[in-house]
Design a protein around this motif. Sequence first.
Motif, PDB file in Angstrom:
ATOM      1  N   GLU A  19       1.338   5.290   0.021  1.00 24.40           N
ATOM      2  CA  GLU A  19       1.187   5.299   1.481  1.00 24.40           C
ATOM      3  C   GLU A  19      -0.255   5.591   1.886  1.00 24.40           C
ATOM      4  N   ILE A  20      -0.900   6.525   1.189  1.00 25.58           N
ATOM      5  CA  ILE A  20      -2.302   6.856   1.461  1.00 25.58           C
ATOM      6  C   ILE A  20      -3.177   5.633   1.176  1.00 25.58           C
ATOM      7  N   ALA A  21      -2.921   4.951   0.083  1.00 26.58           N
ATOM      8  CA  ALA A  21      -3.708   3.770  -0.288  1.00 26.58           C
ATOM      9  C   ALA A  21      -3.538   2.655   0.736  1.00 26.58           C
ATOM     10  N   TRP A  22      -2.319   2.468   1.244  1.00 26.62           N
ATOM     11  CA  TRP A  22      -2.095   1.437   2.261  1.00 26.62           C
ATOM     12  C   TRP A  22      -2.848   1.780   3.533  1.00 26.62           C
ATOM     13  N   LYS A  23      -2.866   3.064   3.874  1.00 27.47           N
ATOM     14  CA  LYS A  23      -3.627   3.503   5.044  1.00 27.47           C
ATOM     15  C   LYS A  23      -5.112   3.230   4.829  1.00 27.47           C
ATOM     16  N   GLU A  29      -9.702  -2.862   6.280  1.00 28.12           N
ATOM     17  CA  GLU A  29      -9.592  -4.156   6.959  1.00 28.12           C
ATOM     18  C   GLU A  29     -10.129  -4.071   8.379  1.00 28.12           C
ATOM     19  N   GLU A  30      -9.768  -3.011   9.068  1.00 32.49           N
ATOM     20  CA  GLU A  30     -10.162  -2.857  10.472  1.00 32.49           C
ATOM     21  C   GLU A  30     -11.643  -2.531  10.629  1.00 32.49           C
ATOM     22  N   THR A  37      -5.287  -6.993  -0.442  1.00 30.66           N
ATOM     23  CA  THR A  37      -3.960  -7.356  -0.929  1.00 30.66           C
ATOM     24  C   THR A  37      -3.496  -6.244  -1.868  1.00 30.66           C
ATOM     25  N   VAL A  38      -2.193  -6.023  -1.891  1.00 33.70           N
ATOM     26  CA  VAL A  38      -1.626  -4.950  -2.720  1.00 33.70           C
ATOM     27  C   VAL A  38      -0.740  -5.562  -3.786  1.00 33.70           C
ATOM     28  N   GLU A  39      -0.956  -5.120  -5.002  1.00 30.28           N
ATOM     29  CA  GLU A  39      -0.137  -5.506  -6.141  1.00 30.28           C
ATOM     30  C   GLU A  39       0.664  -4.276  -6.534  1.00 30.28           C
ATOM     31  N   GLU A  40       1.955  -4.271  -6.235  1.00 32.88           N
ATOM     32  CA  GLU A  40       2.790  -3.117  -6.546  1.00 32.88           C
ATOM     33  C   GLU A  40       3.324  -3.195  -7.965  1.00 32.88           C
ATOM     34  N   LEU A  93      -8.598  11.157   4.031  1.00 36.03           N
ATOM     35  CA  LEU A  93      -7.161  10.874   3.923  1.00 36.03           C
ATOM     36  C   LEU A  93      -6.461  11.897   3.035  1.00 36.03           C
ATOM     37  N   LEU A  94      -7.094  12.265   1.924  1.00 33.44           N
ATOM     38  CA  LEU A  94      -6.498  13.258   1.030  1.00 33.44           C
ATOM     39  C   LEU A  94      -6.450  14.635   1.682  1.00 33.44           C
TER      40      LEU A  94
END
Length: 127
Positions: A19-23, A29-30, A37-40, A93-94
């Motif tokens: 979740e932190i990484a997506w944020k 991006e913004e 892109t995310v590779e899960e 973020l951390l």
Amino acid sequence: MSDILIRRKHQLGLARAREIAWKWAEDAEEQFEMECTVEEGDDCDVVHFERSGVKGTLQVEADHFELTARLGLLLGAFKQKIQAEIENNLDTLLAEEATRAAKGAAPAKKAATKKATAKKAPGKTPK
């Protein structure tokens, strides 16, 4: 070409680190017009990011983040500033997560969802 390597240990576990990484990716991006892109994966995720002059990855694991980036010739001159900004963003973020965990608060994403739901509910005025 200049390379950046940033590694940060954490104790979040993979789900919360994800979740932190997506944020982080949304912010990149913004703020910096990155294409992310995310590779899960089962044990780790990899966030790929790039834009003109920058290409890299943020590896997300249960106990650490590892960011590698390659800067093109023009951006290489600004390596120190770019690295400091990336470190600041990730550290912020951390730190926010550590503060939330210490207070026992729900993650911001869930709180924002509840607030958005309250706004959509007919006949209720959000505070």
